[in-house]
Design a protein around this motif. Sequence first.
Motif, PDB file in Angstrom:
ATOM      1  N   MET A   1      -5.850   6.671  -4.381  1.00 28.81           N
ATOM      2  CA  MET A   1      -5.224   6.726  -3.048  1.00 28.81           C
ATOM      3  C   MET A   1      -5.568   5.554  -2.133  1.00 28.81           C
ATOM      4  O   MET A   1      -5.295   5.596  -0.943  1.00 28.81           O
ATOM      5  N   SER A   2      -6.149   4.489  -2.691  1.00 25.34           N
ATOM      6  CA  SER A   2      -6.515   3.344  -1.859  1.00 25.34           C
ATOM      7  C   SER A   2      -6.169   2.039  -2.560  1.00 25.34           C
ATOM      8  O   SER A   2      -6.369   1.912  -3.764  1.00 25.34           O
ATOM      9  N   PRO A   3      -5.691   1.029  -1.813  1.00 33.44           N
ATOM     10  CA  PRO A   3      -5.432  -0.275  -2.430  1.00 33.44           C
ATOM     11  C   PRO A   3      -6.703  -0.991  -2.861  1.00 33.44           C
ATOM     12  O   PRO A   3      -6.644  -1.954  -3.623  1.00 33.44           O
ATOM     13  N   LEU A   4      -7.869  -0.515  -2.372  1.00 35.37           N
ATOM     14  CA  LEU A   4      -9.141  -1.094  -2.789  1.00 35.37           C
ATOM     15  C   LEU A   4      -9.875  -0.196  -3.781  1.00 35.37           C
ATOM     16  O   LEU A   4     -11.002  -0.505  -4.170  1.00 35.37           O
TER      17      LEU A   4
ATOM     18  N   LEU B   1      -1.933   2.480   4.641  1.00 32.74           N
ATOM     19  CA  LEU B   1      -1.144   3.611   5.125  1.00 32.74           C
ATOM     20  C   LEU B   1      -0.192   4.101   4.038  1.00 32.74           C
ATOM     21  O   LEU B   1      -0.040   5.307   3.825  1.00 32.74           O
ATOM     22  N   THR B   2       0.438   3.183   3.316  1.00 33.16           N
ATOM     23  CA  THR B   2       1.379   3.550   2.254  1.00 33.16           C
ATOM     24  C   THR B   2       0.685   4.326   1.150  1.00 33.16           C
ATOM     25  O   THR B   2       1.172   5.375   0.706  1.00 33.16           O
ATOM     26  N   PHE B   3      -0.446   3.821   0.690  1.00 32.53           N
ATOM     27  CA  PHE B   3      -1.188   4.485  -0.380  1.00 32.53           C
ATOM     28  C   PHE B   3      -1.644   5.876   0.064  1.00 32.53           C
ATOM     29  O   PHE B   3      -1.500   6.851  -0.676  1.00 32.53           O
ATOM     30  N   PHE B   4      -2.214   5.948   1.263  1.00 36.03           N
ATOM     31  CA  PHE B   4      -2.774   7.230   1.701  1.00 36.03           C
ATOM     32  C   PHE B   4      -1.688   8.275   1.917  1.00 36.03           C
ATOM     33  O   PHE B   4      -1.827   9.436   1.527  1.00 36.03           O
ATOM     34  N   LYS B   5      -0.572   7.869   2.540  1.00 30.72           N
ATOM     35  CA  LYS B   5       0.521   8.814   2.773  1.00 30.72           C
ATOM     36  C   LYS B   5       1.121   9.309   1.467  1.00 30.72           C
ATOM     37  O   LYS B   5       1.438  10.494   1.305  1.00 30.72           O
ATOM     38  N   ALA B   6       1.318   8.388   0.528  1.00 29.78           N
ATOM     39  CA  ALA B   6       1.993   8.740  -0.730  1.00 29.78           C
ATOM     40  C   ALA B   6       1.082   9.443  -1.715  1.00 29.78           C
ATOM     41  O   ALA B   6       1.541  10.270  -2.514  1.00 29.78           O
ATOM     42  N   LEU B   7      -0.221   9.138  -1.687  1.00 26.95           N
ATOM     43  CA  LEU B   7      -1.112   9.594  -2.760  1.00 26.95           C
ATOM     44  C   LEU B   7      -2.302  10.416  -2.286  1.00 26.95           C
ATOM     45  O   LEU B   7      -3.028  10.972  -3.111  1.00 26.95           O
ATOM     46  N   GLY B   8      -2.524  10.519  -0.978  1.00 25.44           N
ATOM     47  CA  GLY B   8      -3.700  11.228  -0.469  1.00 25.44           C
ATOM     48  C   GLY B   8      -3.724  12.700  -0.818  1.00 25.44           C
ATOM     49  O   GLY B   8      -4.695  13.210  -1.408  1.00 25.44           O
ATOM     50  N   ILE B   9      -2.656  13.436  -0.485  1.00 25.57           N
ATOM     51  CA  ILE B   9      -2.630  14.891  -0.722  1.00 25.57           C
ATOM     52  C   ILE B   9      -2.649  15.233  -2.214  1.00 25.57           C
ATOM     53  O   ILE B   9      -3.460  16.075  -2.637  1.00 25.57           O
ATOM     54  N   PRO B  10      -1.802  14.615  -3.067  1.00 27.55           N
ATOM     55  CA  PRO B  10      -1.881  14.955  -4.499  1.00 27.55           C
ATOM     56  C   PRO B  10      -3.223  14.583  -5.121  1.00 27.55           C
ATOM     57  O   PRO B  10      -3.673  15.230  -6.076  1.00 27.55           O
TER      58      PRO B  10
END
Length: 413
Positions: free
Chosen positions: A150-153, A172-181
């Motif tokens: 969920m992070s670009p780093l 923001l893109t990574f967290f929104k798209a991948l944070g919850i799953p």
Amino acid sequence: MNLSVLTLFAVFVLIAVRKIGHFNIRIWQSMTCGAAVVLATGEISGLDALKAIDFNVMLFLFGMFVVGQALVASGYLYALAYHLFNRVTSVPQLVCGILFGAALSSALLMNDTLAIIGTPLVLRLAREHNINSKLLLLTLAYAITIGSVMSPLGNPQNFLIASQGGLPAPFLTFFKALGIPTLINLAVTYLVLRLAYRQQFITAMPLTHNPVELLDKKLAKLAQASLFLLIGLITLNIILSAMHSTMQLKLSHIALIAALPPILFSPARLHLLKNLDWSTLLFFAAMFVLMSSVWQTGIMQQQVNELHIDLTTIPAIMLLSASLSQLISNVPLVALYLPMLTNPSPESLMALAAGSTIAGNLLILGAASNVIIIQHAEKHEASLGFFEFARVGIPLGFANLLIYWVWFRCWYD
């Protein structure tokens, strides 16, 4: 079959069986022999082999190994672990703490960093509390793989996607798209581990933690300085990225800067360097050479072309990136896949990030962090076999992929 492909298959077999007669074969030995075979037979030239080695990765690992060795040798890592875990009183709490703590940390500090620092820590916890070391090693491996999604780093392939994919706001893109799953997948991982090691979870004895004394106070201060440098420079990179600044520190430079305090100022510097995990560095150099030799044959590209599928659909991206990452590792796979995604959508880039990263949960060679954990474990006289990893990892990995795919269907439709 091409000799390079046969050699890769032989390396996979050796990594799986880990033994010939009375001789135990370590992962780095299998991979080094494979690289030596393709070099000796001319399957790859010496110049191409040298070009295949990613020196940014090698320097990053070297720097992180120095930091990790300083943390362990000084006793600072174990003292820190005592402060973090001294209120944990049961195995389920400990597994949850390692799972979610390592996952969230890997999103900021990169999964390979957590693999280096976390392995001796979980092995000490396993010894101290008489817990199956395989359970805690798997917990660490799956945690840092899933958390880094969920992070670009979080891992090198995500950083590559963020830097080359043209994402306007990568964090923001990574967290929104991948944070919850990702959080859902961590909960699923806990349930899978609880099912696979149920006997460990029903242990009635409460955990008692013994205070830890520093072994070398001067080295501990230097190791602490290294840790602060590492976190500070990564935080600076995050801020620069959020500001869309063209100034970015390479991860290899961050690791080398963080390694400077113990190298420059510790009287034990030679001892630190002598006890560095050189075998893992050799493994990665050999892996780059062997995988490059296999890729040059064109056999895998041909097999993919014969599938006659659209490589830009979400299911295709996730399945191909997860499967091919087992053969050429996820970073080279992402570097090769990105040019095939002309004008990629955020959805396709996030699918590539999820598939190539979760590949690490299926088999040992699916992620560099797995290899680091197993190599470090062997250094500390512990082990985690190919089949033990696959027994839990294959069903878990497919469940993880399914959760991300369902989330993409709901999020982007």
